[in-house]
Design an enzyme around this catalytic site. Structure first.
Site, PDB file in Angstrom:
ATOM      1  N   SER A 188       0.814  -1.220   0.000  1.00 41.02           N
ATOM      2  CA  SER A 188       0.000   0.000   0.000  1.00 41.02           C
ATOM      3  C   SER A 188       0.843   1.264   0.000  1.00 41.02           C
ATOM      4  O   SER A 188       0.358   2.330  -0.395  1.00 41.02           O
ATOM      5  CB  SER A 188      -0.945   0.005   1.214  1.00 41.02           C
ATOM      6  OG  SER A 188      -0.211  -0.090   2.428  1.00 41.02           O
ATOM      7  N   ASP A 430      -2.835   6.332  11.552  1.00 37.00           N
ATOM      8  CA  ASP A 430      -1.979   5.934  10.440  1.00 37.00           C
ATOM      9  C   ASP A 430      -0.760   6.843  10.423  1.00 37.00           C
ATOM     10  O   ASP A 430      -0.818   7.977   9.940  1.00 37.00           O
ATOM     11  CB  ASP A 430      -2.740   6.027   9.119  1.00 37.00           C
ATOM     12  CG  ASP A 430      -1.905   5.550   7.929  1.00 37.00           C
ATOM     13  OD1 ASP A 430      -0.716   5.236   8.132  1.00 37.00           O
ATOM     14  OD2 ASP A 430      -2.443   5.495   6.814  1.00 37.00           O
ATOM     15  N   HIS A 433       1.543   5.612   6.254  1.00 38.73           N
ATOM     16  CA  HIS A 433       1.313   6.177   4.934  1.00 38.73           C
ATOM     17  C   HIS A 433       1.477   7.689   4.987  1.00 38.73           C
ATOM     18  O   HIS A 433       1.679   8.266   6.057  1.00 38.73           O
ATOM     19  CB  HIS A 433      -0.078   5.790   4.434  1.00 38.73           C
ATOM     20  CG  HIS A 433      -0.269   4.303   4.303  1.00 38.73           C
ATOM     21  ND1 HIS A 433      -0.773   3.521   5.326  1.00 38.73           N
ATOM     22  CD2 HIS A 433       0.000   3.464   3.279  1.00 38.73           C
ATOM     23  CE1 HIS A 433      -0.814   2.258   4.926  1.00 38.73           C
ATOM     24  NE2 HIS A 433      -0.345   2.192   3.687  1.00 38.73           N
TER      25      HIS A 433
END
Length: 460
Positions: A188, A430, A433
């Site tokens: 990802s 998160d 990312h």
């Protein structure tokens, strides 16, 4: 170790025990401290398996695998867990912004330089695109769309020492890549970079979506450029587990992933990356036999997670470099650092509230997590070995070493702004990312510089 630290360790026992026993006790404390307090300056890093589980992966304990322990820290601070010292970091500059507009013109003969030593500096032009001007942006990385109140993180620019890194020019990129195919292979975080590039390019042209369930594929009509993303978590073959391996995913460390190997002959440029999935529950396979485990235990399966990661990277990179049907340029991106503070991803770790890059003193004092440093070290060794092992292939391997540059960018993650939940209650932050627009756009400026430097261009 400093004398003051020695005296501190001996103090509780002085006057109570014979000096020889004091020395032995102090030595034991020194060893234990080395596992958790690298600032004592012992000059070595303990093995990855003794120290840390990656903070953005499911927690799973087993003998001989990664520990789940994480040192406590203040979630409101602008520092990262102090777990390693023996890494070098680039210098950092003052505050400011990251550029906008049409970008800089690209010198076709851009000279080779060290892109990865430099500083983050202001660029008042702003980001290369707005979050609301990119229809393919994943909502989880749409930090402004999810309510993040600050946006200075969009406005920093990386300036290498001794050479220029041109601001990304979408029109120039499409001209240079005319008629070519660029593929992103990985997990990802690879998708994060691909979406960043697509957001930039879509400011000058809307592509045609020609993707399918197996891969994302975008086609730019004016230049006949194709951008592809292929999911490959480990870069090697993986198959579902069953009861014989406690339902762990089988990771075949001696076989490259056919999902991207089948794509190789059609690619002109390949950007590959991996690492974050190696902390998930896995059975590491070689020759059809379980040789190591992660997240569970099997007697006599002695290969460590570090060794499995190294073997997998070498397998994938060597297969690419030795391929006779692939003559393209392969860009191997190093491990993308995370910045969980005060815990792991599912134990309260946070990066929310950090609005500027870490200062030079903060990075020098704190260093990188042991996990990040170890993953990068393994990647560098695998990259060098693959170049040595490759024979007869026409592919070129180039390193994109983003790890140390991005240790500063604790401000660039979504944190709690990974969703539009109005209550602000997010299951886990998160801090792995990257927000878009944001620091990840710099990876594509690195990429364009590499493409130009290595003369992929054949367009008029």
């Amino acid at each position: 170790m400093k004398d003051s630290a020695k005296r501190f360790l001996l103090l509780p026992f002085s006057g109570l025990l014979p000096s020889s026993i004091c020395v032995l006790l102090a030595a034991a404390l020194v060893f234990l401290a080395a596992l958790t307090i690298p600032n004592l300056g012992l000059g070595f890093s303990p093995p990855l398996e003794l120290l840390l589980i990656h903070p953005y992966a499911p927690i799973a304990q087993s003998p001989g695998n990664l520990s789940t322990a994480a040192p406590p820290s203040d979630p409101g601070s602008r520092s990262v867990p102090n777990l390693a010292q023996n890494i070098s970091v680039p210098a950092r500059g003052g505050g400011g912004g990251r550029g906008g507009g049409g970008g800089d013109s690209i010198d076709r003969e851009a000279r080779v330089c060290d892109l990865y030593t430099g500083k983050w500096t202001p660029d008042p032009r702003g980001p290369l695109y707005r979050n609301d001007a990119c229809p393919i942006l994943s909502q989880a990385q749409n930090c402004q769309g999810n309510g993040r109140p600050d946006r200075d993180y969009e406005s920093w620019r990386w300036v290498p020492d001794g050479c220029d890194l041109a601001r990304f020019n979408a029109t120039e990129f499409l001209r240079i890549m005319r008629g070519k195919v660029l593929g992103f292979v990985g997990d990802s975080v690879a998708r994060n970079q691909m979406e960043s590039l697509m957001c930039i390019l879509m400011q000058v042209e809307n592509p045609v979506n020609k993707g399918n369930k197996r891969m994302q594929r975008w086609f730019f009509r004016s230049s006949k450029v194709t951008i592809v993303r292929i999911w490959s978590s480990w870069l090697v073959k993986s198959t579902p587990g069953d009861a014989s391996v406690k339902n762990a995913t089988r990771v075949h460390i001696d076989q490259p992933d056919a999902n991207f190997m089948d794509f190789l002959p059609s690619a002109d440029v390949l950007v590959i990356s991996s690492g974050h999935w190696f902390v998930k529950k896995s059975a590491f396979m070689r020759g059809g036999q379980v040789v190591g485990t992660q997240g569970w235990h099997r007697p006599n399966a002695t290969m460590t997670t570090s060794e499995a990661f190294a073997a997998s990277m070498t397998t994938a990179l060597t297969a690419i470099a030795a391929s006779r049907s692939y003559k393209g340029l392969t860009v191997f991106r190093t491990f993308s650092p995370d910045h969980y503070i005060g815990g792991s991803w599912n134990t309260g770790g946070s990066c929310t509230g950090i609005t500027k890059p870490l200062t030079d003193n903060e990075v020098k004092r704190i260093g990188s997590s042991v996990f990040t440093s170890e993953m990068r070290r393994i990647q560098l060794e695998a990259f060098a070995e693959a170049k040595r092992n490759a024979s007869g292939g026409g592919a070129r391997l180039v390193l994109m070493d983003v790890t140390r540059v991005f240790e500063y960018r604790a401000d660039g993650h979504p944190g709690s702004f990974r969703s539009k939940d109005p209550s602000g209650k997010v299951a886990a932050q998160d801090c792995l990312h990257w927000c878009m627009p944001g620091p990840v756009d710099t990876w594509n400026e690195f990429l364009l510089h590499i493409i130009v430097t290595h003369k992929i261009n054949t367009a008029p």
